[in-house]
Design an enzyme around this catalytic site. Sequence first.
Site, PDB file in Angstrom:
ATOM      1  N   HIS A 251       0.810  -1.230   0.000  1.00  0.00           N
ATOM      2  CA  HIS A 251       0.000   0.000   0.000  1.00  0.00           C
ATOM      3  C   HIS A 251       0.843   1.279   0.000  1.00  0.00           C
ATOM      4  O   HIS A 251       0.362   2.339   0.371  1.00  0.00           O
ATOM      5  CB  HIS A 251      -0.998   0.011   1.167  1.00  0.00           C
ATOM      6  CG  HIS A 251      -2.147  -0.926   0.950  1.00  0.00           C
ATOM      7  ND1 HIS A 251      -3.424  -0.502   0.717  1.00  0.00           N
ATOM      8  CD2 HIS A 251      -2.188  -2.281   0.904  1.00  0.00           C
ATOM      9  CE1 HIS A 251      -4.215  -1.560   0.550  1.00  0.00           C
ATOM     10  NE2 HIS A 251      -3.477  -2.660   0.663  1.00  0.00           N
TER      11      HIS A 251
ATOM     12  N   GLY B 193      -4.931 -11.400  -5.899  1.00  0.00           N
ATOM     13  CA  GLY B 193      -4.063 -10.244  -5.660  1.00  0.00           C
ATOM     14  C   GLY B 193      -2.893 -10.235  -6.621  1.00  0.00           C
ATOM     15  O   GLY B 193      -1.810  -9.751  -6.291  1.00  0.00           O
TER      16      GLY B 193
ATOM     17  N   ASP C 129       0.228  -1.812 -10.125  1.00  0.00           N
ATOM     18  CA  ASP C 129      -0.152  -2.954 -10.969  1.00  0.00           C
ATOM     19  C   ASP C 129       0.084  -2.667 -12.446  1.00  0.00           C
ATOM     20  O   ASP C 129       0.612  -3.498 -13.180  1.00  0.00           O
ATOM     21  CB  ASP C 129      -1.628  -3.311 -10.744  1.00  0.00           C
ATOM     22  CG  ASP C 129      -1.943  -3.515  -9.280  1.00  0.00           C
ATOM     23  OD1 ASP C 129      -0.985  -3.664  -8.497  1.00  0.00           O
ATOM     24  OD2 ASP C 129      -3.129  -3.507  -8.919  1.00  0.00           O
TER      25      ASP C 129
HETATM   26  C1  GLA Z   1      -3.585  -3.409  -5.063  1.00  0.00           C
HETATM   27  C2  GLA Z   1      -3.625  -2.078  -5.770  1.00  0.00           C
HETATM   28  C3  GLA Z   1      -2.225  -1.485  -5.874  1.00  0.00           C
HETATM   29  C4  GLA Z   1      -1.518  -1.459  -4.518  1.00  0.00           C
HETATM   30  C5  GLA Z   1      -1.640  -2.816  -3.822  1.00  0.00           C
HETATM   31  C6  GLA Z   1      -1.140  -2.781  -2.399  1.00  0.00           C
HETATM   32  O1  GLA Z   1      -2.896  -4.337  -5.828  1.00  0.00           O
HETATM   33  O2  GLA Z   1      -4.214  -2.207  -7.039  1.00  0.00           O
HETATM   34  O3  GLA Z   1      -2.296  -0.197  -6.439  1.00  0.00           O
HETATM   35  O4  GLA Z   1      -2.015  -0.425  -3.724  1.00  0.00           O
HETATM   36  O5  GLA Z   1      -2.979  -3.278  -3.786  1.00  0.00           O
HETATM   37  O6  GLA Z   1       0.202  -2.440  -2.335  1.00  0.00           O
END
Ligand code: GLA
Length: 403
Positions: free
Chosen positions: A39, A128, A199
Amino acid sequence: MPLSTPAAAAVQTLFKKHFGYTPPHVVKAPGRLEVLGNHTDYNDGLVMSVAVDKYIFIACAPRTDGKVELISSAFPEPEKFWVTEFKSNPTARWADYVKGVLAQLRKRGVHFSGFNAAIHGTIPVGAGMSSSAALEIATALAVRKLYPFSLTETGATVPPKRNERGELPPLPPGERMYFARLCHAAEYDFVGVRCGLLDQISSLYGKAWNIMNIDCRFLSVEHTPLVGQAVIVCNTGVKHSLVGGEYNALRDHCEAAAKKLGAKSLRSVEMKHLQANQAQLAPREFECAHHIVSEIARVVAAERALRADDYRQFGQYLFQSHESSRDSLKNSCPELDVLVEVARQHPGCIGARLTGGGFGGATINLVAYHQAESFMEHIAREYAVKTGIKITPQVCQIVDGAA
Ligand code: GLA
Protein backbone atom coordinates in the site's frame (compact mmCIF):
# COMPACT_ATOMS: atom_id res chain seq x y z
CA MET A 1 3.49 -13.21 -30.30
CA PRO A 2 4.22 -16.88 -29.54
CA LEU A 3 1.02 -18.67 -30.52
CA SER A 4 2.40 -21.98 -29.40
CA THR A 5 1.46 -21.67 -25.71
CA PRO A 6 -1.77 -23.44 -24.77
CA ALA A 7 -3.30 -20.24 -23.37
CA ALA A 8 -2.55 -18.23 -26.54
CA ALA A 9 -4.09 -21.04 -28.59
CA ALA A 10 -7.10 -21.11 -26.24
CA VAL A 11 -7.90 -17.44 -26.79
CA GLN A 12 -7.75 -17.90 -30.56
CA THR A 13 -10.04 -20.92 -30.34
CA LEU A 14 -12.47 -18.96 -28.18
CA PHE A 15 -12.48 -16.12 -30.71
CA LYS A 16 -13.01 -18.46 -33.65
CA LYS A 17 -15.80 -20.34 -31.90
CA HIS A 18 -17.68 -17.18 -30.99
CA PHE A 19 -17.06 -14.95 -34.02
CA GLY A 20 -16.60 -17.61 -36.69
CA TYR A 21 -13.23 -16.56 -38.10
CA THR A 22 -9.53 -16.54 -37.15
CA PRO A 23 -8.44 -13.41 -35.24
CA PRO A 24 -5.69 -11.39 -36.93
CA HIS A 25 -4.11 -10.26 -33.65
CA VAL A 26 -3.35 -11.63 -30.20
CA VAL A 27 -1.87 -9.48 -27.41
CA LYS A 28 -1.00 -10.38 -23.84
CA ALA A 29 -0.15 -8.62 -20.57
CA PRO A 30 1.28 -10.29 -17.46
CA GLY A 31 0.06 -10.23 -13.87
CA ARG A 32 2.40 -9.20 -11.10
CA LEU A 33 3.47 -10.09 -7.59
CA GLU A 34 4.23 -7.30 -5.18
CA VAL A 35 7.53 -8.23 -3.52
CA LEU A 36 7.73 -5.46 -0.91
CA GLY A 37 5.98 -2.16 -0.29
CA ASN A 38 2.41 -2.87 0.77
CA HIS A 39 0.00 0.00 0.00
CA THR A 40 2.93 2.38 -0.47
CA ASP A 41 2.15 3.17 -4.12
CA TYR A 42 -0.73 5.59 -3.57
CA ASN A 43 1.30 7.28 -0.82
CA ASP A 44 3.90 8.38 -3.42
CA GLY A 45 6.13 5.66 -1.94
CA LEU A 46 8.54 2.97 -3.06
CA VAL A 47 7.56 -0.54 -4.03
CA MET A 48 9.23 -3.66 -5.44
CA SER A 49 7.46 -6.07 -7.73
CA VAL A 50 7.87 -8.67 -10.47
CA ALA A 51 5.81 -9.43 -13.57
CA VAL A 52 5.07 -13.16 -13.68
CA ASP A 53 4.28 -15.78 -16.29
CA LYS A 54 0.51 -15.57 -15.83
CA TYR A 55 -1.23 -13.51 -18.46
CA ILE A 56 -4.42 -11.99 -19.85
CA PHE A 57 -4.64 -12.70 -23.58
CA ILE A 58 -6.86 -10.79 -25.99
CA ALA A 59 -7.52 -12.00 -29.53
CA CYS A 60 -9.02 -9.18 -31.57
CA ALA A 61 -10.21 -7.99 -34.97
CA PRO A 62 -11.49 -4.59 -36.15
CA ARG A 63 -15.14 -3.76 -36.98
CA THR A 64 -16.42 -0.80 -38.91
CA ASP A 65 -19.95 -0.51 -37.52
CA GLY A 66 -19.02 1.29 -34.30
CA LYS A 67 -19.70 -1.69 -32.05
CA VAL A 68 -17.55 -3.60 -29.62
CA GLU A 69 -18.33 -7.21 -28.83
CA LEU A 70 -16.43 -8.99 -26.05
CA ILE A 71 -16.44 -12.62 -25.06
CA SER A 72 -14.54 -13.97 -22.06
CA SER A 73 -13.66 -17.56 -21.21
CA ALA A 74 -14.55 -16.79 -17.59
CA PHE A 75 -18.14 -15.62 -18.23
CA PRO A 76 -20.92 -17.20 -20.27
CA GLU A 77 -22.50 -14.11 -21.83
CA PRO A 78 -20.85 -11.80 -24.37
CA GLU A 79 -20.97 -8.06 -23.77
CA LYS A 80 -21.87 -5.69 -26.64
CA PHE A 81 -21.84 -1.91 -26.72
CA TRP A 82 -21.35 1.10 -29.00
CA VAL A 83 -18.01 2.91 -29.05
CA THR A 84 -19.89 6.12 -28.30
CA GLU A 85 -21.38 4.76 -25.07
CA PHE A 86 -19.27 3.32 -22.30
CA LYS A 87 -21.66 2.45 -19.51
CA SER A 88 -21.14 -0.07 -16.77
CA ASN A 89 -23.44 -3.08 -17.00
CA PRO A 90 -24.18 -4.50 -13.54
CA THR A 91 -24.48 -8.00 -15.01
CA ALA A 92 -21.08 -7.78 -16.76
CA ARG A 93 -18.77 -5.96 -14.37
CA TRP A 94 -15.79 -7.77 -15.89
CA ALA A 95 -16.21 -5.62 -19.01
CA ASP A 96 -15.77 -2.41 -16.97
CA TYR A 97 -11.99 -2.75 -17.18
CA VAL A 98 -12.19 -2.76 -20.97
CA LYS A 99 -14.78 0.03 -21.14
CA GLY A 100 -12.79 2.16 -18.70
CA VAL A 101 -9.70 1.92 -20.90
CA LEU A 102 -11.68 2.68 -24.07
CA ALA A 103 -13.19 5.75 -22.41
CA GLN A 104 -9.71 6.96 -21.43
CA LEU A 105 -8.35 6.34 -24.95
CA ARG A 106 -11.23 8.37 -26.35
CA LYS A 107 -10.55 11.14 -23.88
CA ARG A 108 -6.95 11.31 -25.14
CA GLY A 109 -8.05 11.54 -28.77
CA VAL A 110 -7.49 7.95 -29.94
CA HIS A 111 -9.89 7.09 -32.79
CA PHE A 112 -11.31 3.60 -33.13
CA SER A 113 -14.43 2.35 -34.82
CA GLY A 114 -15.11 -0.87 -32.90
CA PHE A 115 -13.79 -4.39 -32.62
CA ASN A 116 -14.44 -7.98 -31.68
CA ALA A 117 -12.37 -9.41 -28.85
CA ALA A 118 -12.01 -12.68 -26.99
CA ILE A 119 -10.43 -12.61 -23.54
CA HIS A 120 -8.74 -15.49 -21.78
CA GLY A 121 -6.52 -15.40 -18.72
CA THR A 122 -4.21 -17.59 -16.68
CA ILE A 123 -3.97 -15.17 -13.74
CA PRO A 124 -6.02 -16.49 -10.84
CA VAL A 125 -8.84 -13.97 -10.24
CA GLY A 126 -8.98 -12.60 -6.68
CA ALA A 127 -5.47 -13.77 -5.78
CA GLY A 128 -4.06 -10.24 -5.66
CA MET A 129 -2.02 -10.82 -8.81
CA SER A 130 -3.56 -7.95 -10.77
CA SER A 131 -5.69 -9.69 -13.32
CA SER A 132 -7.61 -6.42 -13.66
CA ALA A 133 -4.55 -4.31 -14.49
CA ALA A 134 -3.39 -6.96 -16.98
CA LEU A 135 -6.81 -6.80 -18.66
CA GLU A 136 -6.56 -3.01 -18.85
CA ILE A 137 -3.06 -3.09 -20.35
CA ALA A 138 -4.00 -5.82 -22.81
CA THR A 139 -7.02 -3.76 -23.89
CA ALA A 140 -4.87 -0.68 -24.55
CA LEU A 141 -2.39 -2.80 -26.52
CA ALA A 142 -5.18 -4.44 -28.50
CA VAL A 143 -6.53 -1.04 -29.57
CA ARG A 144 -2.96 0.04 -30.46
CA LYS A 145 -2.68 -3.02 -32.72
CA LEU A 146 -6.04 -2.37 -34.39
CA TYR A 147 -5.93 1.44 -34.62
CA PRO A 148 -2.26 2.41 -34.14
CA PHE A 149 -1.43 5.52 -32.10
CA SER A 150 1.33 6.87 -29.86
CA LEU A 151 0.71 8.32 -26.42
CA THR A 152 2.42 11.43 -25.09
CA GLU A 153 1.97 13.58 -22.01
CA THR A 154 -0.86 15.50 -23.67
CA GLY A 155 -2.69 12.68 -25.46
CA ALA A 156 -2.58 10.63 -28.63
CA THR A 157 -0.41 11.49 -31.59
CA VAL A 158 0.75 9.97 -34.91
CA PRO A 159 1.28 6.20 -34.87
CA PRO A 160 4.77 4.69 -34.85
CA LYS A 161 6.26 3.46 -38.15
CA ARG A 162 5.63 -0.17 -39.05
CA ASN A 163 8.54 -2.38 -40.06
CA GLU A 164 8.90 -3.99 -43.51
CA ARG A 165 6.58 -6.82 -42.43
CA GLY A 166 3.92 -4.29 -41.48
CA GLU A 167 4.38 -4.87 -37.73
CA LEU A 168 4.31 -2.14 -35.10
CA PRO A 169 7.44 -1.73 -32.99
CA PRO A 170 7.13 -2.65 -29.30
CA LEU A 171 6.15 0.16 -26.95
CA PRO A 172 9.20 2.29 -26.14
CA PRO A 173 9.97 2.34 -22.37
CA GLY A 174 9.17 6.06 -22.05
CA GLU A 175 5.75 5.63 -23.63
CA ARG A 176 4.87 2.73 -21.35
CA MET A 177 4.39 5.15 -18.45
CA TYR A 178 1.62 6.94 -20.40
CA PHE A 179 -0.07 3.60 -20.97
CA ALA A 180 0.27 2.78 -17.26
CA ARG A 181 -1.26 6.12 -16.31
CA LEU A 182 -4.10 5.77 -18.80
CA CYS A 183 -5.01 2.30 -17.50
CA HIS A 184 -4.71 3.49 -13.93
CA ALA A 185 -7.14 6.33 -14.71
CA ALA A 186 -9.54 3.73 -16.13
CA GLU A 187 -9.53 1.77 -12.89
CA TYR A 188 -9.73 4.87 -10.73
CA ASP A 189 -12.45 6.71 -12.64
CA PHE A 190 -14.53 3.97 -14.25
CA VAL A 191 -14.21 1.00 -11.90
CA GLY A 192 -13.99 3.19 -8.82
CA VAL A 193 -11.02 1.55 -7.08
CA ARG A 194 -8.70 4.31 -5.90
CA CYS A 195 -5.62 2.16 -6.40
CA GLY A 196 -2.07 3.33 -7.01
CA LEU A 197 0.05 2.75 -10.10
CA LEU A 198 1.84 -0.42 -8.96
CA ASP A 199 -0.15 -2.95 -10.97
CA GLN A 200 -0.17 -1.13 -14.29
CA ILE A 201 3.52 -0.19 -14.07
CA SER A 202 4.46 -3.76 -13.14
CA SER A 203 2.60 -5.27 -16.08
CA LEU A 204 4.47 -2.96 -18.47
CA TYR A 205 7.95 -2.62 -16.97
CA GLY A 206 8.68 -6.19 -15.86
CA LYS A 207 12.07 -7.60 -16.77
CA ALA A 208 12.81 -11.34 -16.81
CA TRP A 209 14.87 -12.50 -13.77
CA ASN A 210 14.73 -9.02 -12.22
CA ILE A 211 12.88 -7.26 -9.45
CA MET A 212 11.44 -3.84 -10.32
CA ASN A 213 12.12 -0.97 -7.96
CA ILE A 214 9.35 1.53 -8.54
CA ASP A 215 9.37 5.07 -7.24
CA CYS A 216 5.75 6.20 -7.27
CA ARG A 217 6.54 9.85 -6.65
CA PHE A 218 8.88 10.28 -9.60
CA LEU A 219 7.35 7.46 -11.67
CA SER A 220 10.73 5.89 -12.29
CA VAL A 221 11.59 2.18 -12.52
CA GLU A 222 14.91 0.41 -12.00
CA HIS A 223 15.68 -3.29 -12.13
CA THR A 224 17.81 -5.47 -9.86
CA PRO A 225 18.53 -9.15 -10.64
CA LEU A 226 17.14 -11.81 -8.34
CA VAL A 227 19.55 -14.72 -8.31
CA GLY A 228 19.09 -18.25 -7.03
CA GLN A 229 15.64 -17.75 -5.51
CA ALA A 230 12.37 -19.27 -6.65
CA VAL A 231 9.31 -17.04 -6.43
CA ILE A 232 6.44 -19.14 -5.12
CA VAL A 233 2.88 -17.97 -4.83
CA CYS A 234 0.44 -19.54 -2.36
CA ASN A 235 -3.18 -18.62 -2.81
CA THR A 236 -5.24 -18.78 0.40
CA GLY A 237 -8.35 -19.67 -1.57
CA VAL A 238 -10.03 -16.74 0.20
CA LYS A 239 -11.40 -14.31 -2.38
CA HIS A 240 -9.96 -10.86 -2.60
CA SER A 241 -11.87 -8.04 -4.24
CA LEU A 242 -10.72 -4.45 -4.27
CA VAL A 243 -14.14 -3.30 -5.30
CA GLY A 244 -15.12 -3.91 -1.65
CA GLY A 245 -14.71 -0.70 0.31
CA GLU A 246 -11.79 -1.77 2.56
CA TYR A 247 -9.11 -0.74 0.11
CA ASN A 248 -10.46 2.76 -0.39
CA ALA A 249 -10.91 3.08 3.40
CA LEU A 250 -7.18 2.41 3.96
CA ARG A 251 -6.37 5.07 1.43
CA ASP A 252 -8.66 7.53 3.23
CA HIS A 253 -6.82 6.91 6.54
CA CYS A 254 -3.43 7.44 4.89
CA GLU A 255 -4.50 10.64 3.15
CA ALA A 256 -6.12 12.02 6.29
CA ALA A 257 -2.93 11.29 8.27
CA ALA A 258 -0.72 13.02 5.69
CA LYS A 259 -2.98 16.06 5.69
CA LYS A 260 -2.97 16.37 9.47
CA LEU A 261 0.82 16.07 9.44
CA GLY A 262 1.07 18.90 6.91
CA ALA A 263 2.53 16.63 4.21
CA LYS A 264 1.48 16.19 0.59
CA SER A 265 1.75 12.44 1.07
CA LEU A 266 3.15 9.98 3.63
CA ARG A 267 6.27 9.63 1.46
CA SER A 268 7.62 12.83 2.97
CA VAL A 269 6.82 11.95 6.59
CA GLU A 270 9.63 10.77 8.88
CA MET A 271 8.92 8.24 11.64
CA LYS A 272 10.07 10.72 14.30
CA HIS A 273 7.65 13.37 13.04
CA LEU A 274 4.82 10.83 12.94
CA GLN A 275 5.47 9.66 16.49
CA ALA A 276 5.79 13.19 17.83
CA ASN A 277 2.39 14.04 16.35
CA GLN A 278 0.51 10.87 17.23
CA ALA A 279 -2.01 12.77 19.35
CA GLN A 280 -3.25 14.71 16.31
CA LEU A 281 -4.27 11.54 14.49
CA ALA A 282 -7.19 9.18 14.96
CA PRO A 283 -5.96 5.71 16.07
CA ARG A 284 -6.55 4.11 12.64
CA GLU A 285 -4.86 7.01 10.87
CA PHE A 286 -1.79 6.57 13.09
CA GLU A 287 -1.67 2.80 12.55
CA CYS A 288 -1.95 3.08 8.77
CA ALA A 289 0.61 5.89 8.63
CA HIS A 290 2.95 3.89 10.86
CA HIS A 291 2.77 0.99 8.43
CA ILE A 292 3.39 3.18 5.37
CA VAL A 293 6.29 5.17 6.82
CA SER A 294 8.04 2.03 8.12
CA GLU A 295 7.30 0.11 4.92
CA ILE A 296 8.90 2.77 2.70
CA ALA A 297 12.00 2.65 4.92
CA ARG A 298 11.99 -1.16 4.58
CA VAL A 299 11.95 -0.91 0.79
CA VAL A 300 14.97 1.41 0.89
CA ALA A 301 16.86 -1.01 3.15
CA ALA A 302 15.76 -4.04 1.14
CA GLU A 303 17.02 -2.52 -2.11
CA ARG A 304 20.40 -2.10 -0.49
CA ALA A 305 20.40 -5.73 0.69
CA LEU A 306 19.33 -6.97 -2.75
CA ARG A 307 22.08 -5.04 -4.51
CA ALA A 308 24.59 -6.59 -2.08
CA ASP A 309 23.17 -10.10 -2.79
CA ASP A 310 22.30 -10.37 0.90
CA TYR A 311 19.19 -12.50 0.40
CA ARG A 312 18.79 -13.56 4.04
CA GLN A 313 18.55 -9.91 5.07
CA PHE A 314 16.31 -9.12 2.11
CA GLY A 315 13.92 -11.88 3.16
CA GLN A 316 13.76 -10.58 6.71
CA TYR A 317 12.21 -7.38 5.37
CA LEU A 318 9.48 -9.45 3.73
CA PHE A 319 8.60 -11.10 7.06
CA GLN A 320 8.66 -7.71 8.80
CA SER A 321 6.44 -6.25 6.10
CA HIS A 322 3.86 -8.97 6.68
CA GLU A 323 3.84 -8.28 10.42
CA SER A 324 3.33 -4.59 9.78
CA SER A 325 0.48 -5.25 7.32
CA ARG A 326 -1.11 -7.65 9.80
CA ASP A 327 -0.73 -5.53 12.95
CA SER A 328 -0.83 -1.93 11.74
CA LEU A 329 -2.47 -1.72 8.34
CA LYS A 330 -4.73 -4.67 9.32
CA ASN A 331 -5.28 -5.94 5.77
CA SER A 332 -4.24 -9.53 6.44
CA CYS A 333 -6.57 -12.40 7.32
CA PRO A 334 -6.10 -15.60 9.39
CA GLU A 335 -5.39 -17.73 6.31
CA LEU A 336 -2.62 -15.37 5.07
CA ASP A 337 -1.09 -15.36 8.55
CA VAL A 338 -1.09 -19.17 8.65
CA LEU A 339 0.62 -19.33 5.25
CA VAL A 340 3.38 -16.96 6.37
CA GLU A 341 3.89 -18.77 9.69
CA VAL A 342 4.11 -22.15 7.97
CA ALA A 343 6.50 -20.72 5.34
CA ARG A 344 8.76 -19.34 8.06
CA GLN A 345 9.23 -22.84 9.50
CA HIS A 346 10.81 -24.13 6.29
CA PRO A 347 14.62 -23.77 6.15
CA GLY A 348 14.62 -22.95 2.42
CA CYS A 349 12.29 -19.95 2.78
CA ILE A 350 14.12 -16.63 3.06
CA GLY A 351 11.01 -14.45 3.15
CA ALA A 352 7.22 -14.55 2.89
CA ARG A 353 4.41 -12.01 3.11
CA LEU A 354 0.98 -11.19 1.79
CA THR A 355 1.12 -9.66 -1.68
CA GLY A 356 -1.17 -6.99 -3.13
CA GLY A 357 -4.30 -5.44 -1.65
CA GLY A 358 -4.76 -8.01 1.15
CA PHE A 359 -8.00 -9.14 2.85
CA GLY A 360 -7.44 -12.59 1.31
CA GLY A 361 -5.55 -13.39 -1.86
CA ALA A 362 -2.06 -14.81 -1.88
CA THR A 363 1.38 -14.78 -0.28
CA ILE A 364 4.68 -14.41 -2.09
CA ASN A 365 7.52 -16.65 -0.90
CA LEU A 366 11.19 -16.45 -1.81
CA VAL A 367 12.76 -19.89 -1.54
CA ALA A 368 16.23 -21.19 -2.42
CA TYR A 369 15.90 -22.93 -5.82
CA HIS A 370 16.97 -26.36 -4.68
CA GLN A 371 14.43 -26.37 -1.83
CA ALA A 372 11.42 -25.19 -3.84
CA GLU A 373 9.84 -28.65 -4.22
CA SER A 374 10.16 -29.52 -0.55
CA PHE A 375 8.83 -26.06 0.40
CA MET A 376 5.71 -26.47 -1.72
CA GLU A 377 4.95 -29.89 -0.24
CA HIS A 378 5.49 -28.53 3.26
CA ILE A 379 3.16 -25.55 2.73
CA ALA A 380 0.37 -27.56 1.11
CA ARG A 381 0.49 -30.19 3.87
CA GLU A 382 0.68 -27.81 6.85
CA TYR A 383 -1.90 -25.36 5.48
CA ALA A 384 -4.36 -28.22 4.97
CA VAL A 385 -3.74 -29.44 8.54
CA LYS A 386 -4.30 -25.97 10.00
CA THR A 387 -7.19 -24.71 7.86
CA GLY A 388 -8.70 -27.72 6.13
CA ILE A 389 -8.16 -25.93 2.79
CA LYS A 390 -6.26 -27.65 -0.04
CA ILE A 391 -3.95 -25.42 -2.05
CA THR A 392 -1.41 -25.88 -4.83
CA PRO A 393 1.57 -23.55 -4.39
CA GLN A 394 3.04 -22.49 -7.72
CA VAL A 395 6.48 -21.42 -8.87
CA CYS A 396 6.26 -18.24 -10.94
CA GLN A 397 8.82 -17.23 -13.53
CA ILE A 398 9.74 -13.55 -13.58
CA VAL A 399 9.01 -12.30 -17.08
CA ASP A 400 9.23 -9.22 -19.30
CA GLY A 401 6.37 -6.77 -19.22
CA ALA A 402 3.81 -6.27 -21.98
CA ALA A 403 5.00 -4.35 -25.02
C1 GLA B 1 -3.58 -3.41 -5.06
C2 GLA B 1 -3.63 -2.08 -5.77
C3 GLA B 1 -2.23 -1.49 -5.87
C4 GLA B 1 -1.52 -1.46 -4.52
C5 GLA B 1 -1.64 -2.82 -3.82
C6 GLA B 1 -1.14 -2.78 -2.40
O1 GLA B 1 -2.90 -4.34 -5.83
O2 GLA B 1 -4.21 -2.21 -7.04
O3 GLA B 1 -2.30 -0.20 -6.44
O4 GLA B 1 -2.02 -0.43 -3.72
O5 GLA B 1 -2.98 -3.28 -3.79
O6 GLA B 1 0.20 -2.44 -2.34
